[in-house]
Design an enzyme around this catalytic site. Structure first.
Site: not given
Length: 529
Positions: A292, A352, A402
């Protein structure tokens, strides 16, 4: 035949305990119990990574139950609050590494208050027979609440994430993180009931201790029984995967100001890996996972960024999953993973879906700005709305970026139709804190839950290969560049946990709430007699 209860005779149904003759005799006991509750919460924190003291978790819950047993509802709330603060304040210290206590302490307090509700509910159901079962179910209900609230949910402190090295881990393949939470808390509450029966009430016959003893040991036995369900075979082939951890020039909130250096680091490290492959020092990878934020420069808007990524992909001659920040037509950023083909360039993208509060977004920005202008350094990212599977060589890669790995539903959706999971992450903002190890624990639980190899790629560490049984085969250090390569198992098997979906947590939560309602109704009826 009447089955033995899991506890001694439940306390009186009155909401008022026996009162001591003088208040001065009450305060020392309250302070002592509060200290024990806070210490038990700290034990729960110590049970989790980077430590491997998983067995402290059931001990922590046993201590909490012994403190709450026989107390009023509001006392259960208070002791639950001390327990929650003892757990959450140290656990979430990473949220304040660079912004100070303005994010850390309010978030810890909010989470502690939600734990306090579980403490209050525990005090109520302890008046029922078989209370360790109902208490464990209510703890799951509390985790469901924290999955939903506050700030769009914050399940970081789920009990399952303390258990990647523990005996309870195989239960993840059966019914996911809720079953681990139920097993750990039932062991602790059963132990508390057993201690009260033997030590306090001096009831020591087999019949009298059988039920609490079973509550203590059956969860452990069930975990051992689930071991055969944890598959590790490469039933969908294998793939050679490379992780590129390019590192950052320095840790901190100014990470974004370093974005060109970070991109250059990942390009250079990939090119160096390509030279190692050409020299025979490393195996040719089938696919590469960048972290990321490895390219916070939008390659669609910046020709230099496009050229650098393209050069790296062609050098390594494999598709790369690139963490990039793309700017939409609304001029707002998206945290996106790009699938970059060495010949065709970007061919797919995943945005995301669960954004990190106090980082990518700032909840209650105007309110927190009263205390510090630092809140305006938090982002204004726009979330995605669907999972995407990257086809990379013979691997079908599901992505959980994440913070998303903490959410049961997001990872479950990302795992569907895949044979490999990737968790690209950026932990540079949190320095040398325990955050990256806490997140790796989640990755390990998810590997077992979904029966997949999990590839963790971090900008600054820790990057890792996690086998489908939750064990770590390779891991990097923090704030160093690295490019580990490994042939990993591809697995398309659907676990029982995947087939059951979210139903176990809802069934357990509703059963716990039904027990709570029963206890409340029973108490009110007793008052009217």
């Amino acid at each position: 035949m009447v089955a033995p209860a899991l506890s001694p005779e439940p306390p009186a149904l009155s909401d008022e305990p026996d009162q001591p003759p003088a208040r001065r005799h009450v305060l020392p006991g309250v302070l002592l119990r509060s200290a024990i509750a806070a210490s038990a919460g700290f034990l729960l924190y110590l049970s989790g990574p980077p430590r491997t003291l998983w067995w402290l978790a059931p001990i922590a819950f046993a201590a909490l139950a012994l403190v709450v047993y026989g107390r009023r509802t509001r006392a259960g709330f208070g002791y639950g609050l001390w327990f929650g603060l003892g757990y959450m304040v140290p656990l979430l210290a990473w949220t304040g590494v660079f912004v100070g206590p303005v994010a850390w302490l309010p978030l810890s307090a909010a989470e502690g208050l939600l734990v306090a509700l579980s403490g209050a509910a525990l005090a109520v159901v302890m008046r029922l027979p078989a209370w360790p079962v109902w208490g464990a179910l209510l703890w799951v209900a509390g985790e469901v609440l924290r999955w939903l609230f506050p700030f769009g949910g914050f399940p970081w402190g789920n009990i399952a994430f303390t258990q990647p090295d523990g005996i309870y881990l195989p239960l993840a393949s059966v019914a996911g993180t809720p079953l681990i939470a139920f097993a750990v808390t039932l062991t602790g509450f059963g132990a508390a009931a057993l201690i009260r029966r033997v030590v306090v009430d001096r009831k020591r016959t087999v019949r009298e201790v059988l039920a609490p003893a079973l509550a203590t040991v059956l969860p452990v036995a069930a975990a051992f029984g689930a071991l055969p369900l944890v598959g590790t075979d490469a039933n969908d082939g294998t793939a050679v995967v490379a992780i590129v951890q390019g590192n950052v020039p320095r840790a901190g909130l100014d990470f974004n100001s370093q974005r060109r250096a970070v991109l250059d680091n990942h390009v250079e490290r990939t090119e160096r890996l390509a030279r190692d492959v050409a020299a025979g020092r490393e195996e040719q990878p089938d696919l590469v996972i960048w972290p990321e934020n490895s390219s916070d420069i939008d390659p669609y808007r910046n020709a230099d960024a496009w050229a650098g990524i393209e050069r790296a992909a062609r050098a390594i001659d494999a598709p790369i999953a690139v963490g990039s920040v793309l700017i939409g037509d609304d001029d707002l950023p998206r945290n996106t993973m790009l699938l970059w083909d060495p010949e065709r360039g970007p061919v797919e993208q995943y945005t995301k879906r669960k954004l990190q509060p106090f980082g990518e977004t700032m909840p209650w920005r105007s309110f927190f700005r009263i205390f510090t202008s630092t809140v305006d350094r938090a982002g204004r990212f726009v979330p995605g709305d669907k999972p995407v599977v990257f086809s990379m060589a013979n691997a079908k890669v599901g992505l959980a970026t994440c913070y998303e790995v903490a959410f049961n539903d997001v990872v479950r959706e990302s795992a569907e139709g895949t044979n490999l999971l990737a968790v690209p992450t950026n932990n540079a903002t949190f320095g040398h804190s325990e955050m990256t190890y806490q997140q790796l624990a989640m990755d390990r639980v998810r590997a077992v839950e979904h029966g997949r190899t999990v590839v963790v790629s971090a900008t600054s560490g820790v990057s890792a290969f996690v086998r489908p049984d939750g064990s770590v085969s390779q891991a990097t250090g923090m704030f160093t560049d690295a490019a580990p390569v490994e042939r990993v198992a591809l697995r398309s098997t659907t676990t029982l946990s995947d087939r059951l979906g979210s139903s176990p947590e809802w069934v357990m939560a509703l059963a716990g709430l039904a027990a709570l309602a029963t206890a409340i109704v029973t108490r009110r009826r007793a008052r009217t007699k």
